[in-house]
Design an enzyme around this catalytic site. Structure first.
Site, PDB file in Angstrom:
ATOM      1  N   TRP A 331       0.834  -1.205   0.000  1.00  0.00           N
ATOM      2  CA  TRP A 331       0.000   0.000   0.000  1.00  0.00           C
ATOM      3  C   TRP A 331       0.869   1.255   0.000  1.00  0.00           C
ATOM      4  O   TRP A 331       0.504   2.278  -0.595  1.00  0.00           O
ATOM      5  CB  TRP A 331      -0.916  -0.010   1.223  1.00  0.00           C
ATOM      6  CG  TRP A 331      -1.717   1.257   1.381  1.00  0.00           C
ATOM      7  CD1 TRP A 331      -2.931   1.526   0.846  1.00  0.00           C
ATOM      8  CD2 TRP A 331      -1.348   2.426   2.128  1.00  0.00           C
ATOM      9  NE1 TRP A 331      -3.349   2.793   1.206  1.00  0.00           N
ATOM     10  CE2 TRP A 331      -2.390   3.356   1.991  1.00  0.00           C
ATOM     11  CE3 TRP A 331      -0.229   2.774   2.900  1.00  0.00           C
ATOM     12  CZ2 TRP A 331      -2.359   4.615   2.600  1.00  0.00           C
ATOM     13  CZ3 TRP A 331      -0.194   4.012   3.494  1.00  0.00           C
ATOM     14  CH2 TRP A 331      -1.249   4.919   3.349  1.00  0.00           C
ATOM     15  N   HIS A 332       2.018   1.197   0.669  1.00  0.00           N
ATOM     16  CA  HIS A 332       2.867   2.377   0.785  1.00  0.00           C
ATOM     17  C   HIS A 332       3.553   2.759  -0.522  1.00  0.00           C
ATOM     18  O   HIS A 332       3.994   3.896  -0.666  1.00  0.00           O
ATOM     19  CB  HIS A 332       3.937   2.162   1.869  1.00  0.00           C
ATOM     20  CG  HIS A 332       3.420   2.335   3.258  1.00  0.00           C
ATOM     21  ND1 HIS A 332       2.773   1.327   3.947  1.00  0.00           N
ATOM     22  CD2 HIS A 332       3.434   3.406   4.090  1.00  0.00           C
ATOM     23  CE1 HIS A 332       2.432   1.774   5.150  1.00  0.00           C
ATOM     24  NE2 HIS A 332       2.804   3.029   5.262  1.00  0.00           N
ATOM     25  N   GLY A 333       3.675   1.852  -1.440  1.00  0.00           N
ATOM     26  CA  GLY A 333       4.318   2.211  -2.698  1.00  0.00           C
ATOM     27  C   GLY A 333       4.492   1.035  -3.629  1.00  0.00           C
ATOM     28  O   GLY A 333       4.522  -0.123  -3.197  1.00  0.00           O
TER      29      GLY A 333
END
Length: 496
Positions: A331-333
């Site tokens: 989700w963060h990247g």
């Protein structure tokens, strides 16, 4: 438009705050609409080309929410199919814009080894805040399907999704936390105490960002970019470089969280607590109860529990936990470094739970072990931040080797990286950051109040003096922070 910019502090925010209460004095619904439009302007100022996607997402998810709400004549099976369609649509849009090139690059890596022509990349620009507003609306849709949503106002829904203090970098909001506040007439009346407290919290957050996070970021960027460029890090430069980033991301995220809560409080609206001194944690379990609380809660309620949680045996429990953290990392990247970061924390949490279950067996840990437990937790978090910040696994491996002393003691590399770390300014900021992280209470406690001294409450004169002192300190802090304005310095979580 950044929170830490002249345009926001001296133009956008004062105008919107004044307009909100002037309109709210006569018509609360119109005031909510005004704040929603102002939030859309705030987003469009960032990325006008991404605004149509946000508006389309709001419209289709509101319509889906209406269809998913239990009503007479609607079968549960039909609503479930509708929910699946809504989730697929939201996740597909997020996947295309955020992860398409990541997956194409991964496929191309395999094709290159087989000497096959690579697939073309899409090169689509990532719409800012898409992860946050997508997750916020997914939670809304699931709650509509479960019959938990009672608010049907489209104006309030638009404001719920676009509310500018949280839109770009969170927290991930839940409708039950916000809709009742938007419907409360008292929200639209000026509360001087809330405005004063909100400005104080905003000032603390601004200072964290400009006076500590950005300063640590200069050294962290120099270190990580240098390693990515081919410089071999030594033991000293590796540990100081990673520690610089460890403090940068803490104060960057903590600063944003404080500013978001402070701005919102000026409007009379409480945002959920999203950051609670995570570097004081004495276990990884404790860390994830304190860091990005709204995301941890979302992943638990809408991923870990639907996967089965701990209801299907111990082995399945740890698989679910690991998968949740793996997807949380992604989700963060859109990069394998974030996947590895999520896997590391999944591994940490698994070990932590196994230790509690089979070694400690429920016994209360001795207070004498607190320093050791804190040191192990902080070290694990630092180690994971390496791969989170690194531009590639190659860079991360070089840094890990440096931290272990496997790169030797190259004099040229040591000279290049150690001289800046010997500057008094670096160590003063680093020491100040560590004291704030570990010795001071959070700006916003669980009672959501600026830290105070309870003993003063029974002594009005001292309490008044403390209030005046806090006000003076806040003004000075704001002045120092404003003196640092003028450079483009976005928040780290904007890229997620």
């Amino acid at each position: 438009m950044l929170f830490n910019s002249y345009a926001f502090i001296f133009a956008f925010f004062p105008i919107v705050l004044l307009g909100f209460f002037l309109i709210g004095w006569r018509n609360t619904r119109a005031a909510a609409g005004f704040l929603g439009l102002a939030s859309l302007f705030f987003y469009g100022y960032w990325s006008l080309e991404a605004l149509p996607l946000l508006l389309a997402s709001i419209c289709w998810n509101y319509w889906f929410g209406l269809q998913l709400t239990p009503q007479e004549g609607r079968s549960d099976k039909g609503r479930k199919r509708m929910l699946i369609a809504a989730l697929v649509l939201n996740l597909s849009v997020l996947g295309v814009f955020k992860y398409a090139d990541f997956f194409i690059n991964s496929v191309n890596f395999g094709l290159s080894s087989a000497h096959i022509e690579p697939l073309p990349l899409l090169h689509w620009i990532l719409p800012i805040g898409i992860s946050f507003y997508t997750f916020t609306q997914i939670a809304f849709l699931v709650d509509c399907w479960q019959g938990k949503v009672r608010e049907r106002s489209f104006v309030h829904y638009v404001l719920f999704v676009t509310y500018f203090p949280h839109l770009i970098a969170g927290p991930v909001l839940h409708h039950a936390q916000m809709m009742p506040q938007f419907a409360n007439p008292a929200t639209y009346r000026v509360n001087p105490d809330k405005v004063a407290l909100g400005l104080a919290i905003f000032s603390f957050g601004l200072a964290k960002k400009l006076l500590i996070a950005d300063k640590m970021g200069e050294y962290a960027d120099m270190f990580f970019n240098g390693v990515a460029g081919g410089t071999i890090p030594t033991v000293v430069s590796s540990w100081f470089g990673v520690l610089a980033y460890t403090l940068q991301i803490y104060f960057d995220f903590s600063g944003y969280s404080d500013m978001a809560v402070g701005l919102s409080l000026c409007f009379g609206i409480w945002l959920p607590l999203n950051f609670n001194s995570p570097y004081k944690s004495t276990s990884i379990i404790d860390f994830w109860r304190r860091w990005h609380i709204s995301l941890s809660t979302f992943l638990r309620d809408y991923l870990y529990i639907p996967l089965g949680g701990n209801r299907k045996g111990e082995a399945r429990r740890y698989i679910n936990l690991f998968l949740t953290m793996l997807l949380g990392g992604l989700w963060h990247g859109a990069a394998w470094t974030f996947v590895v970061w999520g896997a590391l924390h999944g591994f940490y949490l698994t070990i932590n739970h196994l230790w509690n279950q089979f070694v400690r067996k429920g016994a209360k840990p001795s207070r004498w072990t607190v320093p050791l437990r804190w040191a192990i937790t902080f070290l694990c978090v630092m180690v994971a931040w390496v791969v989170f910040r690194a531009d590639s696994m190659t860079t991360a491996v070089h840094i890990y080797k440096g931290m272990l002393g496997l790169n030797g003691a190259s004099l040229s590399a040591f000279a290049e990286f150690s001289i800046p770390y010997r500057k008094p300014e670096f160590f003063q900021t680093l020491l100040l950051g560590m004291v704030i992280c570990l010795a001071l209470p959070p700006t916003i406690s669980l009672q959501r109040w600026v830290p105070s001294v309870p003993r003063l409450a029974a002594r009005p004169q001292l309490s008044a003096a403390a209030t005046i002192g806090m006000a003076a300190f806040t003004v000075v802090l704001m002045g120092l922070s404003i003196s640092k304005l003028g450079t483009y310095s976005p928040f780290l979580y904007f890229q997620f």
